[in-house]
Motif scaffolding. Structure first.
Motif, PDB file in Angstrom:
ATOM      1  N   VAL A 169     -34.034 -21.571 -27.679  1.00 12.11           N
ATOM      2  CA  VAL A 169     -33.814 -20.180 -28.112  1.00 12.11           C
ATOM      3  C   VAL A 169     -32.889 -19.481 -27.115  1.00 12.11           C
ATOM      4  N   LYS A 170     -33.187 -19.655 -25.826  1.00 16.77           N
ATOM      5  CA  LYS A 170     -32.360 -19.032 -24.781  1.00 16.77           C
ATOM      6  C   LYS A 170     -30.903 -19.487 -24.900  1.00 16.77           C
ATOM      7  N   ASN A 171     -30.692 -20.766 -25.117  1.00 16.36           N
ATOM      8  CA  ASN A 171     -29.326 -21.301 -25.213  1.00 16.36           C
ATOM      9  C   ASN A 171     -28.594 -20.760 -26.444  1.00 16.36           C
ATOM     10  N   ALA A 172     -29.303 -20.597 -27.548  1.00 18.93           N
ATOM     11  CA  ALA A 172     -28.671 -20.038 -28.751  1.00 18.93           C
ATOM     12  C   ALA A 172     -28.255 -18.589 -28.510  1.00 18.93           C
ATOM     13  N   LEU A 173     -29.115 -17.822 -27.862  1.00 18.10           N
ATOM     14  CA  LEU A 173     -28.774 -16.421 -27.566  1.00 18.10           C
ATOM     15  C   LEU A 173     -27.624 -16.333 -26.568  1.00 18.10           C
ATOM     16  N   ALA A 174     -27.620 -17.204 -25.574  1.00 17.97           N
ATOM     17  CA  ALA A 174     -26.533 -17.202 -24.589  1.00 17.97           C
ATOM     18  C   ALA A 174     -25.199 -17.564 -25.243  1.00 17.97           C
TER      19      ALA A 174
ATOM     20  N   ASN B 181     -26.607 -16.316 -19.358  1.00 20.59           N
ATOM     21  CA  ASN B 181     -27.280 -15.068 -19.691  1.00 20.59           C
ATOM     22  C   ASN B 181     -27.540 -14.931 -21.194  1.00 20.59           C
ATOM     23  N   PRO B 182     -28.822 -14.956 -21.592  1.00 19.26           N
ATOM     24  CA  PRO B 182     -29.132 -14.804 -23.019  1.00 19.26           C
ATOM     25  C   PRO B 182     -29.103 -13.349 -23.492  1.00 19.26           C
ATOM     26  N   TYR B 183     -29.044 -12.400 -22.562  1.00 25.06           N
ATOM     27  CA  TYR B 183     -29.089 -10.988 -22.929  1.00 25.06           C
ATOM     28  C   TYR B 183     -27.722 -10.401 -23.225  1.00 25.06           C
ATOM     29  N   TYR B 184     -26.672 -11.050 -22.731  1.00 22.61           N
ATOM     30  CA  TYR B 184     -25.308 -10.578 -23.000  1.00 22.61           C
ATOM     31  C   TYR B 184     -24.412 -11.651 -23.586  1.00 22.61           C
ATOM     32  N   GLY B 185     -24.845 -12.896 -23.563  1.00 25.16           N
ATOM     33  CA  GLY B 185     -24.063 -13.967 -24.165  1.00 25.16           C
ATOM     34  C   GLY B 185     -22.658 -14.055 -23.608  1.00 25.16           C
ATOM     35  N   SER B 186     -21.690 -14.225 -24.486  1.00 22.25           N
ATOM     36  CA  SER B 186     -20.305 -14.433 -24.057  1.00 22.25           C
ATOM     37  C   SER B 186     -19.708 -13.220 -23.348  1.00 22.25           C
ATOM     38  N   MET B 187     -20.266 -12.033 -23.571  1.00 25.66           N
ATOM     39  CA  MET B 187     -19.748 -10.825 -22.908  1.00 25.66           C
ATOM     40  C   MET B 187     -19.907 -10.929 -21.391  1.00 25.66           C
ATOM     41  N   MET B 188     -21.037 -11.478 -20.953  1.00 31.47           N
ATOM     42  CA  MET B 188     -21.324 -11.582 -19.517  1.00 31.47           C
ATOM     43  C   MET B 188     -22.149 -12.847 -19.277  1.00 31.47           C
ATOM     44  N   PHE B 189     -21.602 -13.975 -19.701  1.00 34.13           N
ATOM     45  CA  PHE B 189     -22.323 -15.246 -19.708  1.00 34.13           C
ATOM     46  C   PHE B 189     -22.932 -15.612 -18.353  1.00 34.13           C
ATOM     47  N   ALA B 190     -22.194 -15.383 -17.282  1.00 37.30           N
ATOM     48  CA  ALA B 190     -22.661 -15.796 -15.948  1.00 37.30           C
ATOM     49  C   ALA B 190     -23.265 -14.636 -15.148  1.00 37.30           C
ATOM     50  N   CYS B 191     -23.554 -13.521 -15.800  1.00 37.99           N
ATOM     51  CA  CYS B 191     -24.119 -12.371 -15.097  1.00 37.99           C
ATOM     52  C   CYS B 191     -25.573 -12.633 -14.764  1.00 37.99           C
TER      53      CYS B 191
ATOM     54  N   LEU C  35     -36.128 -17.809 -18.051  1.00 34.04           N
ATOM     55  CA  LEU C  35     -36.241 -19.129 -17.450  1.00 34.04           C
ATOM     56  C   LEU C  35     -35.052 -19.966 -17.892  1.00 34.04           C
ATOM     57  N   ASN C  36     -34.565 -20.804 -16.981  1.00 32.41           N
ATOM     58  CA  ASN C  36     -33.436 -21.669 -17.298  1.00 32.41           C
ATOM     59  C   ASN C  36     -33.707 -23.063 -16.776  1.00 32.41           C
ATOM     60  N   GLU C  37     -33.241 -24.044 -17.524  1.00 31.33           N
ATOM     61  CA  GLU C  37     -33.384 -25.431 -17.113  1.00 31.33           C
ATOM     62  C   GLU C  37     -32.282 -25.837 -16.132  1.00 31.33           C
TER      63      GLU C  37
END
Length: 167
Positions: free
Chosen positions: A39-44, A147-157, A139-141
């Motif tokens: 789910v996290k990866n899809a949102l990110a 970043n699942p909360y901003y996705g491509s806008m701020m992927f590494a934030c 949580l991340n593997e």
């Protein structure tokens, strides 16, 4: 001598049964964690439809956890967090936009963080990450922030705020 042998045998059987039950529970929790990552990866990746599909699997994995084998306090905590995860998973699954999905995911993440901190089940290192812009954690593997909360806008934030070593 016979009594000692019988006691040792009973102790060995009880220990084996407890270990087996715990490993079954750990396996179910690790499957849940994998579904959470999906789910996290899809949102990110900004994939609304994929997140909606993946959260259905997450919800099924919550139901599959053999929670009755957990000790008292862990069982109580899991029952509370499972209820939260299921409710927010249902919201995420029917959300019409990714912003609403991300809001539901924030609560799912909080519940998963409480669970993994209190029920040490992870068979691999888990990275707790935090986005200061979203004021939310997940949580991340992988250690690299996704970043699942901003996705491509701020992927590494975000930053890794805690490393939870494998059990």
């Amino acid at each position: 001598m016979k009594k000692i042998m019988i006691m040792v045998a009973i102790l060995a059987i009880a220990t084996t049964k407890l270990t087996f039950a715990q490993s079954k529970t750990d396996a179910a929790f690790n499957q849940l964690l994998t579904a959470y990552y999906d789910v996290k990866n899809a949102l990110a990746a900004d994939k609304l439809a994929q997140a909606a599909e993946n959260v259905k699997v997450l919800s099924a994995k919550v139901d599959a956890v053999p929670h009755k084998e957990l000790p008292g306090a862990q069982h109580t905590l899991w029952m509370e967090q499972a209820k939260v995860i299921k409710a927010k998973a249902a919201e995420l699954a029917i959300a019409k936009d990714i912003k609403a999905q991300r809001k539901s995911f924030e609560t799912i993440s909080s519940a998963m963080i409480k669970t993994i901190r209190n029920i040490k089940f992870n068979n691999a290192t888990v990275y707790l990450q935090h986005c200061p812009m979203a004021k939310a954690s997940w949580l991340n593997e992988k250690e690299a922030v996704e970043n699942p909360y901003y996705g491509s806008m701020m992927f590494a934030c975000g930053d890794v705020t805690e490393t939870i070593k494998a059990k």
